[in-house]
Design a protein around this motif. Structure first.
Motif, PDB file in Angstrom:
ATOM      1  N   GLU A   1       0.826  -1.202   0.000  1.00  0.00           N
ATOM      2  CA  GLU A   1       0.000   0.000   0.000  1.00  0.00           C
ATOM      3  C   GLU A   1       0.864   1.258   0.000  1.00  0.00           C
TER       4      GLU A   1
ATOM      5  N   LEU B   1      -1.316   3.738   4.685  1.00  0.00           N
ATOM      6  CA  LEU B   1      -1.498   4.902   3.817  1.00  0.00           C
ATOM      7  C   LEU B   1      -2.116   6.057   4.597  1.00  0.00           C
TER       8      LEU B   1
ATOM      9  N   VAL C   1      -0.748  10.609  -2.967  1.00  0.00           N
ATOM     10  CA  VAL C   1      -1.378   9.657  -2.060  1.00  0.00           C
ATOM     11  C   VAL C   1      -2.820   9.367  -2.476  1.00  0.00           C
TER      12      VAL C   1
ATOM     13  N   ARG D   1      -4.414   5.717  -3.109  1.00  0.00           N
ATOM     14  CA  ARG D   1      -5.590   5.242  -2.377  1.00  0.00           C
ATOM     15  C   ARG D   1      -6.637   4.693  -3.343  1.00  0.00           C
TER      16      ARG D   1
END
Length: 583
Positions: A94, A118, A148, A152
């Motif tokens: 992740e 994350l 990010v 995600r």
């Protein structure tokens, strides 16, 4: 379907954790082994059943790695991997999905800030904590914040290439059950969307509880999430697998409904309303004599439900292929009798983008050609990387290398069972130039694939002019993976699909549908734009080993999502037809 992808993913995680601990050499050894396991034509679990010696048949898999593969297949874990996870208790997959965050960065942030997930990473960046860690700074922190969100989003959906094999595996498993009358894959997997949220499978049966119990005992099921007479869910290799059980009489209506897309179903429903009908997962109903059509799901006279063909026919429509069901005009085209005669797997007669050990491929020219012939192709093009930024390290081919390779290709061509084209995959630089290969060499090659490999950051702005310059280059035949995207890893470059398609049509340059499941570039909506503009597309695999020729099915279905017919596809032509296009 094999567990090769699953095992490869575990080896890659082990490599990342070793790299994070500062271990030299071994991470690359494990990554190479993982790549070869993923591409190996036989099921790794079958080799593991024979023992570690059999696993070592895979190139790059030595005794130590083979033993770990056997251990994982037999027990579901690797003791040494578990130990590494305890040393560094983070979700490394992740975290490393964020561009610019590698395993060593993960280790530093864990040690300094306790970052494990994350969410932790995002919170640390938003709080300005990362820039204060030694070796980092405001620019690195901002880069993490910028990327990010994409990471995600990537975690929420899995590659079609990972989900489709599991879907086919569970479908085959369920089809063998005595209690099952019919079974089909549904949802975005059936529509061949490039990413999927979960695997949806529809079952016709009068014994839903028994089917659900059987699924929980499936050898690929790692965890049971839900168990019931009409719906059972398990997790297999991180993917959620949902089966829905319906009566056989309503299977067709349910399959149409659960295949989607949502927008397609809304348009179909409105089409039904215009005819005083209603359509749902239970069938098509005539509600012209019903005072309140919303009084129940099955009110009115049922007109169809057993098959999808019946459902569409009851609405005055021909059956619409699942790949088209994205509400991009398919219902209107069906009503007008204008649905395309979509490209089929058997229509593709060759591959115009393949690599050998001359650059970053695994096999010799002769082996890749023989593999193409064995796969059933009539021709193949050897298109190794040329020198250039963003290409295969420092191992791209120079002009002299390409001339030397031409001699080897010519020798292979003499004894080959199929036609062999010699070409190159050259880099498209930031200005659209096809760099690092001289014009006289390009002119001598049979086929030139030009692809963007550098300057692919999502901060580069619109790239339309760059790509148009490449397709207008007099020696370029195919624009390879035009957006440069890696699904769930690197965003596509921004460009104007309509302008690129028109330029490619005018220049007589094909636009590639790269069949690698990590790319699928171009994708459906852009392929549709290209087809409407009269541009030619080429469905290539970008194969680096013979097993990757099989990825062509992903490219074919991606082209189908773009309404492509055989006449739109360069390598649906025979070898002479390809030569005519290239000349």
């Amino acid at each position: 379907m094999s567990r090769n992808n699953e095992v490869a993913g575990v080896l890659e995680e082990y490599a990342d954790l070793l790299e994070a601990q500062g271990v030299d050499y071994k991470p690359n050894t494990y990554r190479r082994a993982a790549s070869n396991v993923r591409d190996y034509p036989e099921a790794v679990e079958d080799l593991a059943a024979e023992g570690a010696d059999a696993v070592q048949r895979i190139d790059g898999v030595g005794e130590a790695i083979a033993s770990k593969v056997v251990e994982y297949v037999e027990t579901g874990e690797i003791e040494e991997l578990e130990a590494e996870r305890e040393k560094l208790p983070v979700d490394i997959e992740e975290l490393t999905a964020v561009e610019g965050v590698g395993p060593k960065t993960v280790r530093k942030l864990y040690d300094a800030l306790g970052v494990q997930t994350l969410d932790d990473l995002e919170a640390a960046a938003e709080g300005g904590e990362i820039q204060d860690v030694e070796g980092f700074g405001p620019k690195t922190e901002q880069n993490i914040l910028d990327h990010v969100g994409f990471a995600r989003q990537a975690q929420e959906r899995e590659l079609l290439g990972d989900g489709r094999p599991i879907a086919e595996d569970v479908r085959a498993f369920l089809a063998d059950l005595d209690e099952v009358d019919r079974v089909e894959v549904a949802g975005s997997t059936r529509r061949w969307r490039e990413t999927i949220g979960d695997v949806d499978v529809l079952v016709a049966s009068d014994a839903g509880e028994a089917v659900g119990e059987a699924l929980t005992a499936w050898d690929r099921a790692d965890e049971t999430l839900d168990l019931g007479p009409t719906k059972t869910s398990v997790r297999a290799n991180r993917l959620r697998v949902d089966i829905r059980v319906v009566v056989d009489e309503e299977f067709g209506a349910a399959l149409q409904y659960f295949t989607g897309s949502k927008d397609h179903n809304v348009t179909v429903r409105n089409h039904a309303i215009d005819q005083a009908k209603k359509v749902n997962e239970y069938g098509v109903f005539d509600v012209s004599e019903v005072d309140d059509p919303d009084a129940g799901q099955r009110v009115g006279e049922r007109l169809a439900s057993e098959t999808e063909e019946d459902v569409y026919d009851a609405l005055g429509l021909p059956w619409i292929p699942p790949e088209l069901r994205e509400d991009r005009g398919e219902v209107e085209a069906a009503a007008a009798g204008d649905l395309p005669d979509l490209l089929a797997d058997d229509d593709v007669r060759g591959d115009l983008h393949a690599h050998t050990e001359w650059s970053d491929g695994d096999l010799a020219v002769e082996e890749m050609v023989a593999g193409a012939a064995e796969f059933g192709h009539d021709y193949v093009a050897v298109t190794d990387h040329a020198e250039g930024p963003g290409v295969f390290g420092d191992s791209g081919l120079s002009d002299d290398d390409l001339r030397e390779q031409a001699e080897e290709v010519a020798a292979v061509r003499e004894d080959a069972a199929i036609d062999v084209f010699h070409g190159v995959e050259a880099n498209v630089d930031a200005d659209g130039n096809v760099g690092d290969v001289s014009d006289d060499v390009l002119a001598d090659l049979d086929v030139v694939v030009a692809s963007p490999h550098s300057g692919l950051g999502d901060d580069g702005g619109d790239q339309t002019e760059r790509l148009i310059a490449a397709v207008e280059h007099p020696h370029v035949d195919v624009l390879g993976h035009p957006s440069g995207r890696l699904i769930n890893d690197r965003p596509a470059m921004e460009f104007d699909p309509g302008a690129l398609a028109e330029a490619a049509a005018d220049a007589g340059t094909a636009l590639e549908v790269n069949s690698n499941p990590h790319r699928l570039d171009l994708w459906g909506s852009v392929v549709q734009t290209a087809v409407e503009a009269g541009a030619t597309v080429a469905v290539n695999t970008d194969a680096h080993s013979t097993s990757e020729y099989a990825n062509v099915e992903y490219g074919v279905h991606t082209a189908r999502r773009g309404w492509a017919e055989a006449g739109d596809v360069l390598n649906a032509r025979d070898a002479d037809g390809v030569r005519e296009f290239l000349d």
